[in-house]
Design a protein around this motif. Structure first.
Motif, mmCIF file in Angstrom:
data_model
loop_
_atom_site.group_PDB
_atom_site.id
_atom_site.type_symbol
_atom_site.label_atom_id
_atom_site.label_comp_id
_atom_site.label_asym_id
_atom_site.label_seq_id
_atom_site.Cartn_x
_atom_site.Cartn_y
_atom_site.Cartn_z
ATOM 1 N N GLY A 155 0.822 -1.198 0.000
ATOM 2 C CA GLY A 155 0.000 0.000 0.000
ATOM 3 C C GLY A 155 0.858 1.250 0.000
ATOM 4 O O GLY A 155 1.950 1.270 0.575
ATOM 5 N N THR A 156 0.372 2.292 -0.665
ATOM 6 C CA THR A 156 1.098 3.553 -0.748
ATOM 7 C C THR A 156 0.110 4.694 -0.931
ATOM 8 O O THR A 156 -0.987 4.504 -1.459
ATOM 9 N N ARG A 157 0.517 5.889 -0.532
ATOM 10 C CA ARG A 157 -0.291 7.079 -0.763
ATOM 11 C C ARG A 157 0.040 7.735 -2.099
ATOM 12 O O ARG A 157 -0.625 8.692 -2.501
ATOM 13 N N GLN A 164 0.041 3.363 -6.690
ATOM 14 C CA GLN A 164 -1.244 2.675 -6.605
ATOM 15 C C GLN A 164 -1.649 2.117 -7.964
ATOM 16 O O GLN A 164 -2.104 0.975 -8.072
ATOM 17 N N GLU A 165 -1.469 2.922 -8.999
ATOM 18 C CA GLU A 165 -1.851 2.486 -10.342
ATOM 19 C C GLU A 165 -0.936 1.369 -10.848
ATOM 20 O O GLU A 165 -1.395 0.453 -11.543
ATOM 21 N N GLN A 201 -3.512 1.453 2.459
ATOM 22 C CA GLN A 201 -4.700 1.418 1.610
ATOM 23 C C GLN A 201 -5.704 0.371 2.098
ATOM 24 O O GLN A 201 -5.380 -0.503 2.899
ATOM 25 N N VAL A 202 -6.894 0.478 1.596
ATOM 26 C CA VAL A 202 -7.950 -0.502 1.847
ATOM 27 C C VAL A 202 -8.385 -1.085 0.504
ATOM 28 O O VAL A 202 -8.216 -0.455 -0.531
ATOM 29 N N ASP A 223 6.207 2.701 -7.186
ATOM 30 C CA ASP A 223 6.494 4.065 -6.777
ATOM 31 C C ASP A 223 5.841 4.322 -5.420
ATOM 32 O O ASP A 223 4.750 3.839 -5.136
ATOM 33 N N GLY A 224 6.541 5.072 -4.595
ATOM 34 C CA GLY A 224 6.037 5.372 -3.260
ATOM 35 C C GLY A 224 7.052 6.210 -2.512
ATOM 36 O O GLY A 224 8.023 6.715 -3.081
#
Length: 215
Positions: A9-11, A16-17, A40-41, A173-174
């Motif tokens: 999970g990442t912001r 995310q994509e 993330q959920v 990426d993150g």
């Protein structure tokens, strides 16, 4: 048979994509669910609780650290599911790193930059990957272990390296990947999620039966 893909999970939207794109590729051949262990959920425990039948759980993580052995294993405990090894286990992704290294161009020194873990087994896996590369590589971490990537780059500069390639052993990426661009290297390679070797590895783990439970 359901395939439950579990990412960290990442912001970061791009990351995310990248993970969703990987899940879509696997979804062309399997009944796929996507879950996360952090940030993330839906969380893996919530998705696991709703599984209606047998499942293969494929961690979208590179080493068999705490998230795989504790978080994911605990979340699916009691479900009719078996947890596959991490994507990078047994050096499965070395080919992808070799391609990234070739695309980066000539280097006086290479830093293999991993996320980091307090689990010694995870760090040993990263060291084994570094040893399998066709050029010498210094292992460094974005967090939770030493040396840090900036420390490794500074040491290589002090030893005379002029062009340092930071070889990102990260899936998407993150925050960690973006921090690599501030570590002082000359080139930072892209994350691995879209590399064909990674896609093939996920498909292999998703379709392999029977799978061995992690010790």
């Amino acid at each position: 048979m359901t395939v439950l893909l579990v990412a960290h999970g990442t912001r970061v939207t791009a990351g995310q994509e990248q993970i969703r794109a990987l899940a879509r590729r696997v979804g062309r051949e399997h009944d796929v669910r996507l879950a996360y262990v952090d940030v993330q959920v839906p969380h893996v425990r919530d998705v696991a609780a709703r599984l209606a039948g047998p499942a293969v759980v494929v961690p979208l993580l590179l080493t068999n650290g705490h998230h795989v052995r504790v978080d994911i294993a605990g979340a699916v405990d009691g479900a009719d599911a078996v947890v596959a090894p991490a994507l990078g286990a047994d050096g499965a992704l070395v080919g992808a790193l070799v391609d990234r290294l070739a695309a980066a161009g000539p280097a006086d020194a290479v830093v293999l930059a991993a996320a980091g873990s307090s689990d010694g087994r995870s760090r040993a896996e990263v060291s084994a990957v570094a040893a399998a590369l066709p050029v010498p590589a210094v292992v460094a971490y974005a967090a939770s272990a030493t040396p840090s990537v900036p420390e490794a780059v500074r040491a290589l500069r002090a030893a005379g390296a002029r062009r340092v390639v930071v070889l990102a052993y990260l899936l998407a990426d993150g925050r960690f990947h973006r921090a690599l661009h501030r570590a002082g290297g000359d080139v930072v390679t892209p994350p691995l999620a879209d590399h064909p070797v990674v896609v093939d590895r996920v498909l292999c783990l998703a379709g392999a039966q029977p799978l061995r439970r992690l010790p």
